[in-house]
Design a protein around this motif. Structure first.
Motif, PDB file in Angstrom:
ATOM      1  N   TYR B  70       0.847  -1.208   0.000  1.00 20.40           N
ATOM      2  CA  TYR B  70       0.000   0.000   0.000  1.00 20.40           C
ATOM      3  C   TYR B  70       0.871   1.243   0.000  1.00 20.40           C
ATOM      4  O   TYR B  70       0.630   2.194  -0.743  1.00 20.40           O
ATOM      5  CB  TYR B  70      -0.918   0.038   1.239  1.00 20.40           C
ATOM      6  N   PHE B  71       1.912   1.218   0.843  1.00 15.16           N
ATOM      7  CA  PHE B  71       2.791   2.387   0.926  1.00 15.16           C
ATOM      8  C   PHE B  71       3.436   2.674  -0.432  1.00 15.16           C
ATOM      9  O   PHE B  71       3.448   3.812  -0.903  1.00 15.16           O
ATOM     10  CB  PHE B  71       3.874   2.177   1.985  1.00 15.16           C
ATOM     11  N   LEU B  72       3.948   1.612  -1.075  1.00 14.18           N
ATOM     12  CA  LEU B  72       4.608   1.785  -2.375  1.00 14.18           C
ATOM     13  C   LEU B  72       3.628   2.370  -3.387  1.00 14.18           C
ATOM     14  O   LEU B  72       3.981   3.257  -4.167  1.00 14.18           O
ATOM     15  CB  LEU B  72       5.152   0.450  -2.891  1.00 14.18           C
ATOM     16  N   ILE B  73       2.372   1.874  -3.359  1.00 15.95           N
ATOM     17  CA  ILE B  73       1.383   2.353  -4.330  1.00 15.95           C
ATOM     18  C   ILE B  73       1.059   3.828  -4.065  1.00 15.95           C
ATOM     19  O   ILE B  73       1.126   4.664  -4.967  1.00 15.95           O
ATOM     20  CB  ILE B  73       0.106   1.477  -4.280  1.00 15.95           C
ATOM     21  N   ILE B  74       0.763   4.161  -2.802  1.00 17.66           N
ATOM     22  CA  ILE B  74       0.422   5.553  -2.472  1.00 17.66           C
ATOM     23  C   ILE B  74       1.578   6.487  -2.836  1.00 17.66           C
ATOM     24  O   ILE B  74       1.396   7.529  -3.462  1.00 17.66           O
ATOM     25  CB  ILE B  74       0.069   5.691  -0.976  1.00 17.66           C
ATOM     26  N   TRP B  75       2.770   6.072  -2.466  1.00 18.51           N
ATOM     27  CA  TRP B  75       3.971   6.869  -2.736  1.00 18.51           C
ATOM     28  C   TRP B  75       4.102   7.159  -4.233  1.00 18.51           C
ATOM     29  O   TRP B  75       4.254   8.307  -4.655  1.00 18.51           O
ATOM     30  CB  TRP B  75       5.183   6.108  -2.188  1.00 18.51           C
ATOM     31  N   HIS B  76       4.013   6.098  -5.046  1.00 22.53           N
ATOM     32  CA  HIS B  76       4.266   6.303  -6.468  1.00 22.53           C
ATOM     33  C   HIS B  76       3.097   6.969  -7.183  1.00 22.53           C
ATOM     34  O   HIS B  76       3.310   7.679  -8.166  1.00 22.53           O
ATOM     35  CB  HIS B  76       4.700   4.990  -7.118  1.00 22.53           C
ATOM     36  N   LEU B  80       3.262  10.335  -9.414  1.00 24.41           N
ATOM     37  CA  LEU B  80       2.645  10.523 -10.731  1.00 24.41           C
ATOM     38  C   LEU B  80       1.831  11.816 -10.752  1.00 24.41           C
ATOM     39  O   LEU B  80       1.838  12.554 -11.744  1.00 24.41           O
ATOM     40  CB  LEU B  80       1.763   9.327 -11.081  1.00 24.41           C
ATOM     41  N   ILE B  81       1.144  12.084  -9.634  1.00 25.95           N
ATOM     42  CA  ILE B  81       0.370  13.332  -9.550  1.00 25.95           C
ATOM     43  C   ILE B  81       1.313  14.533  -9.660  1.00 25.95           C
ATOM     44  O   ILE B  81       1.069  15.472 -10.414  1.00 25.95           O
ATOM     45  CB  ILE B  81      -0.448  13.383  -8.236  1.00 25.95           C
ATOM     46  N   ILE B  82       2.423  14.447  -8.936  1.00 26.28           N
ATOM     47  CA  ILE B  82       3.417  15.532  -9.035  1.00 26.28           C
ATOM     48  C   ILE B  82       3.876  15.676 -10.474  1.00 26.28           C
ATOM     49  O   ILE B  82       3.974  16.777 -11.019  1.00 26.28           O
ATOM     50  CB  ILE B  82       4.626  15.234  -8.119  1.00 26.28           C
ATOM     51  N   ASN B  83       4.111  14.540 -11.106  1.00 27.65           N
ATOM     52  CA  ASN B  83       4.617  14.549 -12.476  1.00 27.65           C
ATOM     53  C   ASN B  83       3.686  15.294 -13.429  1.00 27.65           C
ATOM     54  O   ASN B  83       4.138  16.042 -14.293  1.00 27.65           O
ATOM     55  CB  ASN B  83       4.823  13.104 -12.937  1.00 27.65           C
ATOM     56  N   PHE B  84       2.359  15.077 -13.245  1.00 28.60           N
ATOM     57  CA  PHE B  84       1.430  15.680 -14.207  1.00 28.60           C
ATOM     58  C   PHE B  84       0.867  17.023 -13.744  1.00 28.60           C
ATOM     59  O   PHE B  84       0.485  17.848 -14.554  1.00 28.60           O
ATOM     60  CB  PHE B  84       0.284  14.706 -14.501  1.00 28.60           C
ATOM     61  N   LYS B  85       0.792  17.250 -12.437  1.00 22.14           N
ATOM     62  CA  LYS B  85       0.067  18.426 -11.942  1.00 22.14           C
ATOM     63  C   LYS B  85       0.979  19.506 -11.355  1.00 22.14           C
ATOM     64  O   LYS B  85       0.583  20.668 -11.263  1.00 22.14           O
ATOM     65  CB  LYS B  85      -0.950  17.990 -10.861  1.00 22.14           C
ATOM     66  N   PHE B  86       2.161  19.140 -10.888  1.00 23.37           N
ATOM     67  CA  PHE B  86       2.992  20.143 -10.214  1.00 23.37           C
ATOM     68  C   PHE B  86       4.372  20.251 -10.867  1.00 23.37           C
ATOM     69  O   PHE B  86       5.360  19.726 -10.337  1.00 23.37           O
ATOM     70  CB  PHE B  86       3.144  19.793  -8.729  1.00 23.37           C
ATOM     71  N   PRO B  87       4.433  20.924 -12.006  1.00 25.85           N
ATOM     72  CA  PRO B  87       5.692  20.986 -12.746  1.00 25.85           C
ATOM     73  C   PRO B  87       6.836  21.617 -11.947  1.00 25.85           C
ATOM     74  O   PRO B  87       7.993  21.239 -12.133  1.00 25.85           O
ATOM     75  CB  PRO B  87       5.351  21.820 -13.978  1.00 25.85           C
ATOM     76  N   GLN B  88       6.493  22.541 -11.025  1.00 25.98           N
ATOM     77  CA  GLN B  88       7.562  23.200 -10.261  1.00 25.98           C
ATOM     78  C   GLN B  88       8.250  22.210  -9.326  1.00 25.98           C
ATOM     79  O   GLN B  88       9.472  22.174  -9.222  1.00 25.98           O
ATOM     80  CB  GLN B  88       6.982  24.362  -9.437  1.00 25.98           C
TER      81      GLN B  88
END
Lengths: 269, 426
Positions: B70-76, B80-88
């Motif tokens: 679960y931790f690995l899934i939540i972490w990654h 992915l959210i950072i990758n697509f939503k938070f370019p900074q």
């Protein structure tokens, strides 16, 4: 049971070809001397090979276990790397460095004959043993050569032994290539070690001090690649960095034995 | 390349006369430089050390299946959210300043673990701050998680523009990412139990390092424990007890061995000797030892200095040493304790469904049964080759195949790096 006669013989061989090459370094234009240097080099390597085979037969095991024995292989492979560089890149001075270092390590062996006398514990009797040690020594030899090439340029640029027709860019490219090859062997050594550990002790990684330092060395060279990638123009920084990296490598190879953690290691030899 | 940016930021920082609030905001402007990354790293370590002090280390809090998954899934997924939503934030993770700071920090921590003896059992200040168990400490975990995050985001970025030229890069980075993440977060599921077998007895249970006992779905019967040893080494020891020289022996008679200035000739050698009625005899009894009758010569003039018996010791017999008295040079020549060459357990494995399997287990030759790999671990060291006890180790690691996948990637990647060198800085 070390054959002192043979030790003396190859010590003399190396010394003589070291001197031969040195004279070539002083005077580039005397082609005949260069050939002589190569000849001495080959003779020295042949003598070492004879000694290694001799140890192999008398000990009835591949001489790859003790520190003294790894030094022998290192001394055999280092001038070999130097010769390849000489032929491939038309650079003769790395050969001189290689031989000096080989000479130094042979001298250490010469005064520590006891370094050859050990019995193999059961865990070392494995098919992984030879590939694990051999790839490490090849890696050490390659990484040392590349470091020397960098160090020579760092400290004595255009002053001593200057070789015309070679600029900084092409030199660092050669260094990077040799480091990449050395790193490949380092990776293989590390991973073979892990597979072997799984086979012998049930765990591929146990943070044994030698393992820890092997990993540190591997990481240090990994950082070197990133340094070259992100700071391509900082050639002097890269050359200086390699010197520090070599110190880490030597700590891993034999310095570990003198650290406070040494007592916990299964890699004691 | 980076330096002008640095200086500019510093000047802004220094010249900002509009109060501390603005200074702070300009310091934390994206993209972060080395100062900001270093500050983050050190703050994380600081928090980590406090957690270390408060929780008494990570070892008790290690994640197990399915929590680690679960931790690995939540972490990654968050990555992915950072990758697509938070370019900074993404940019910060991919910047060289971040990579060098955290790589350096990571190596720094491992170097500490390579210098400070690692032993979680100690009760001192070093232990409370996590320095005696770096690789299972909070600061290490924080550093690793951030570094692995950067690695993962780098892999995604490069995957998006995949080409054959990129494959070496991807193999190396993916291999390392798999090994780091899976080996670290899978370690909680590793089972490593010991099993004590006695000759002529079957055992149904194993125990862990806290001596908790686990029943097994099979039994192992020890038919025989065999220990082969090397012929003992011969040593020259000074009167003050210092080892001056040691040499291997062949275990045969008529052998000559030189120890410093002396030469030792073996008249008689037996490997199963017993001293009985003032006489050395042979016999196949437990506790019998290596015995030799030796002659000692001066190496230079071949003068005989003396002769006598030496023998190794066992639980049955005291060891016998040879005293050498050569013109006030008092020394000892003796056999060292024989060292093991190979030890093997001859076993039978039973299951309730009446299957019976005969096999041998030795060091470097484990045996796979059920979900376990079974290793020869140790024996009764005091009894040596007469040990009736053989200790086996049962290892089960559900994540091992994935780690091996990472190892395979890394191997191919390393070879690619060596033989297909691409332009640096490409």
């Amino acid at each position: 049971m070390v054959d002192y006669l043979l030790l003396t013989a190859f010590g003399m061989f190396l010394f003589s070809f070291g001197l031969g090459i040195f004279s070539v370094m002083i005077n580039h234009k005397l082609k005949g001397f260069e050939r002589m240097g190569d000849l001495f080099n080959l003779l020295g390597m042949f003598a070492l090979l004879v000694l290694i085979l001799h140890l192999w037969i008398t000990h009835q095991r591949p001489p790859l276990q003790t520190l003294g024995e790894t030094r022998l292989w290192y001394c055999l492979l280092l001038p070999m790397c130097g010769m390849v560089i000489n032929v491939k890149l038309k650079l003769s001075w790395p050969l001189w460095y290689c031989q000096s270092l080989a000479l130094l390590f042979l001298t250490i062996d010469f005064f520590n004959p006891a370094a050859f006398e050990t019995l193999l514990p059961p865990a070392l009797l494995s098919i992984y043993f030879i590939p694990h040690v051999v790839v490490y020594i090849i890696a050490y030899a390659l990484l040392t050569v590349a470091t020397f090439m960098g160090a020579k340029n760092f400290f004595w640029k255009n002053k001593m032994f200057h070789q015309p027709g070679l600029n900084d860019d092409s030199l660092i490219k050669s260094i990077d290539q040799i480091i990449a090859m050395g790193y490949a062997f380092l990776t293989m050594g590390l991973l073979f070690g892990a597979l072997w550990a799984k086979e012998a002790w049930g765990h591929y990684w146990t943070w044994d001090p030698k393992e820890t330092w092997a990993f540190i060395t591997w990481m240090i060279y990994l950082i070197y690649f990133h340094l070259r990638y992100f700071y391509l123009k900082k050639i002097r920084l890269a050359q200086f960095y390699l010197l520090g990296a070599l110190i880490m490598l030597f700590i891993c190879w034999f310095g570990v034995n003198y650290l406070p953690t040494a007592g916990q290691s299964i890699h004691t030899y | 390349m980076n330096r002008p940016k640095f200086e500019k930021r510093n000047i802004e920082f220094m010249n900002d006369a509009n109060g501390p609030k603005k200074e702070l905001s300009s310091f934390w402007n994206y993209p972060f430089g080395y100062e900001q990354n270093l500050l983050i790293l050190i703050s994380l370590w600081f928090v980590g050390i406090q957690l270390e002090y408060l929780t008494g280390g990570l070892e008790k809090n290690i994640l197990q299946f399915p929590d680690n998954l679960y931790f690995l899934i939540i972490w990654h997924v968050s990555l992915l959210i950072i990758n697509f939503k938070f370019p900074q934030i993404l940019k910060t993770f991919l910047a060289k300043e971040f990579i060098f700071t955290f790589l350096g920090g990571w190596v720094f921590l491992i170097i500490i673990s390579g210098i400070v003896p690692q032993d979680h059992g100690q009760k001192n200040l070093l232990n409370q701050f996590g320095l005696t168990h770096i690789v299972v400490s909070w600061p290490y975990l924080f550093t690793l998680v951030l570094l692995a995050s950067s690695l993962f985001l780098t892999i995604i970025k490069r995957f998006a523009r995949f080409s054959l030229r990129e494959s070496v890069f991807l193999l190396n980075h993916t291999g390392l990412w798999i090994i780091l993440v899976v080996a670290t977060f899978g370690s909680g599921d590793q089972v490593s139990w010991k099993m004590n077998l006695y000759e002529g007895k079957a055992t149904w249970e194993a125990y862990d390092k806290n001596s908790k006992i686990y029943p097994l779905p099979f039994a192992i019967y020890l038919s025989d424990f065999i220990l082969q040893e090397y012929p003992p080494e011969l040593a020259l020891i000074s009167a003050s007890g210092k080892l001056l020289s040691k040499k291997k022996t062949s275990g045969m008679k008529q052998q000559r061995i030189s120890l410093k200035n002396y030469e030792v000739f073996f008249d008689e050698v037996i490997n199963d000797g017993v001293f009985f009625n003032n006489e050395w005899k042979r016999g196949k009894h437990p506790g019998n030892v290596w015995h030799a009758h030796i002659q000692v010569y001066d190496k230079k003039n071949q003068q005989l200095l003396g002769s006598g018996d030496i023998a190794t010791g066992s639980f049955l017999q005291a060891e016998q040493i040879f005293l050498l008295d050569n013109n006030d040079h008092k020394m000892i020549i003796k056999y060292l304790s024989p060292r093991p060459q190979k030890f093997t357990s001859m076993v039978k494995v039973f299951t309730p469904s009446q299957t019976e399997l005969k096999t041998s287990i030795e060091v470097n030759k484990p045996f796979g049964f059920d979900r376990y790999q079974i290793y020869q671990h140790s024996y009764d060291q005091k009894l040596g080759k007469w040990s009736q006890l053989s200790v086996l180790e049962l290892v089960y690691d559900p994540w091992i195949k994935i780690v091996y996948g990472g190892v395979f990637f890394l191997l191919i990647g390393a070879l690619g790096l060596a033989f297909f060198p691409k332009k640096w800085g490409g």
